[in-house]
Scaffold this active site. Structure first.
Site, mmCIF file in Angstrom:
data_model
loop_
_atom_site.group_PDB
_atom_site.id
_atom_site.type_symbol
_atom_site.label_atom_id
_atom_site.label_comp_id
_atom_site.label_asym_id
_atom_site.label_seq_id
_atom_site.Cartn_x
_atom_site.Cartn_y
_atom_site.Cartn_z
ATOM 1 N N SER A 69 0.825 -1.212 0.000
ATOM 2 C CA SER A 69 0.000 0.000 0.000
ATOM 3 C C SER A 69 0.857 1.258 0.000
ATOM 4 O O SER A 69 2.006 1.263 0.429
ATOM 5 C CB SER A 69 -0.911 0.018 1.227
ATOM 6 O OG SER A 69 -1.613 -1.189 1.342
HETATM 7 N N1 SAH Z 1 -0.784 -4.693 3.994
HETATM 8 C C1 SAH Z 1 -0.159 -5.065 2.761
HETATM 9 C C2 SAH Z 1 -1.076 -4.779 1.583
HETATM 10 C C3 SAH Z 1 -1.185 -5.980 0.725
HETATM 11 S S1 SAH Z 1 -2.395 -5.946 -0.542
HETATM 12 C C4 SAH Z 1 1.186 -4.405 2.610
HETATM 13 O O1 SAH Z 1 1.493 -3.491 3.367
HETATM 14 O O2 SAH Z 1 1.980 -4.824 1.763
HETATM 15 C C5 SAH Z 1 -3.646 -6.952 0.167
HETATM 16 C C6 SAH Z 1 -3.295 -8.377 0.494
HETATM 17 O O3 SAH Z 1 -4.485 -9.015 0.929
HETATM 18 C C7 SAH Z 1 -2.767 -9.206 -0.676
HETATM 19 O O4 SAH Z 1 -1.530 -9.743 -0.339
HETATM 20 C C8 SAH Z 1 -3.825 -10.288 -0.832
HETATM 21 O O5 SAH Z 1 -3.291 -11.548 -1.230
HETATM 22 C C9 SAH Z 1 -4.412 -10.365 0.546
HETATM 23 N N2 SAH Z 1 -5.739 -10.952 0.638
HETATM 24 C C10 SAH Z 1 -6.776 -10.853 -0.216
HETATM 25 N N3 SAH Z 1 -7.828 -11.548 0.239
HETATM 26 C C11 SAH Z 1 -7.451 -12.127 1.422
HETATM 27 C C12 SAH Z 1 -8.097 -12.980 2.374
HETATM 28 N N4 SAH Z 1 -9.354 -13.399 2.240
HETATM 29 N N5 SAH Z 1 -7.399 -13.354 3.465
HETATM 30 C C13 SAH Z 1 -6.123 -12.956 3.652
HETATM 31 N N6 SAH Z 1 -5.460 -12.159 2.778
HETATM 32 C C14 SAH Z 1 -6.116 -11.751 1.679
#
Ligand code: SAH
Length: 223
Positions: A69
């Site tokens: 993000s």
């Molecule tokens: N907080 C992260 C943002 C990652 S983007 C950072 O700082 O890098 C969002 C993430 O949510 C992705 O890695 C995606 O695979 C994950 N995601 C999507 N659906 C999900 C679910 N049901 N349970 C766990 N993770 C999930």
């Protein structure tokens, strides 16, 4: 600039500028959040080829269709959680582990769920190298939360869906706060929810854009 042990000199100026211009300059006031973001080396959480852009205020691809993000949004979501240091936090969407590290700087314990095992493994490596001992990473469907360790004082969802999964509000402690991007694919709003016994008090904030929360109580798989 607050103490920083690991960001190399060539990135320090960009990091300071991020804190001043992109965070303080856009209204982030919570000193815990600012301190945590001054400490965490974001360059360790982005792909090697993006290292020079680590402190630009942008989301960046981290592989497997996912993103780390944008720093301002990480700061805003962290600030919205109103952490004091004593809370147990459940994060959904570990991704790169960057937001996890920011939370771990501030609070007692962080549990973070990621559905893509390869991302969770990579995040575990970086968080381990940086010495975060108060983090537990879990691979699974975070739309169902992590009932084994519920209730949580704070829940942060870093992927978007049309509605807040019921499983997550059920796992929120009384007086706890949940923050999540809610909306369709193109536009979501960061929503904060505070639980007062059986009531949920909602406030709606800043438009944002996140990848999909995919799972039983989110977007369907492979859609
Ligand atoms: N907080 C992260 C943002 C990652 S983007 C950072 O700082 O890098 C969002 C993430 O949510 C992705 O890695 C995606 O695979 C994950 N995601 C999507 N659906 C999900 C679910 N049901 N349970 C766990 N993770 C999930």
């Amino acid at each position: 600039m607050l103490d920083d042990f690991s960001t190399p000199p060539d990135l320090l100026a960009a990091k300071q500028q991020m804190i001043q211009k992109d965070l303080r300059g856009r209204g982030i006031r919570d000193e815990w959040t600012l301190h945590a973001m001054a400490r965490v080396p974001r360059e360790r959480f982005v792909p090697v080829q993006s290292r020079s852009e680590a402190y630009a205020d942008n989301a960046l691809p981290i592989g497997l269709g996912q993103t780390i993000s944008q720093p301002y949004i990480v700061a805003l979501m962290t600030e919205m959680l109103q952490l004091t240091g004593a809370e147990r936090v459940l994060e959904i969407g570990t991704g790169s582990g960057y937001q996890t590290a920011v939370l771990a700087e501030i609070t007692r314990e962080v549990l973070s769920v990621e559905r893509i095992e390869a991302l969770s493994r990579r995040a575990a490596e970086v968080l381990g190298e940086l010495g975060y001992a108060n983090v537990t990473l879990i691979v699974g469907d975070g739309t169902l939360g992590y009932p084994q360790a519920a209730p949580y004082d704070r829940i942060l969802v870093t992927a978007g869906a049309p509605e807040i999964p019921r499983a997550l509000t059920d796992q929120l402690a009384d007086g706890g706060i949940l923050v999540m991007p809610v909306g369709d694919d193109d536009s979501q709003c960061l929503q904060a929810v505070r639980r007062r016994q059986d009531r949920l008090l909602k406030t709606r904030l800043t438009p944002c854009r996140f990848v999909r929360l995919v799972g039983e109580q989110g977007w369907p798989e492979g859609d």
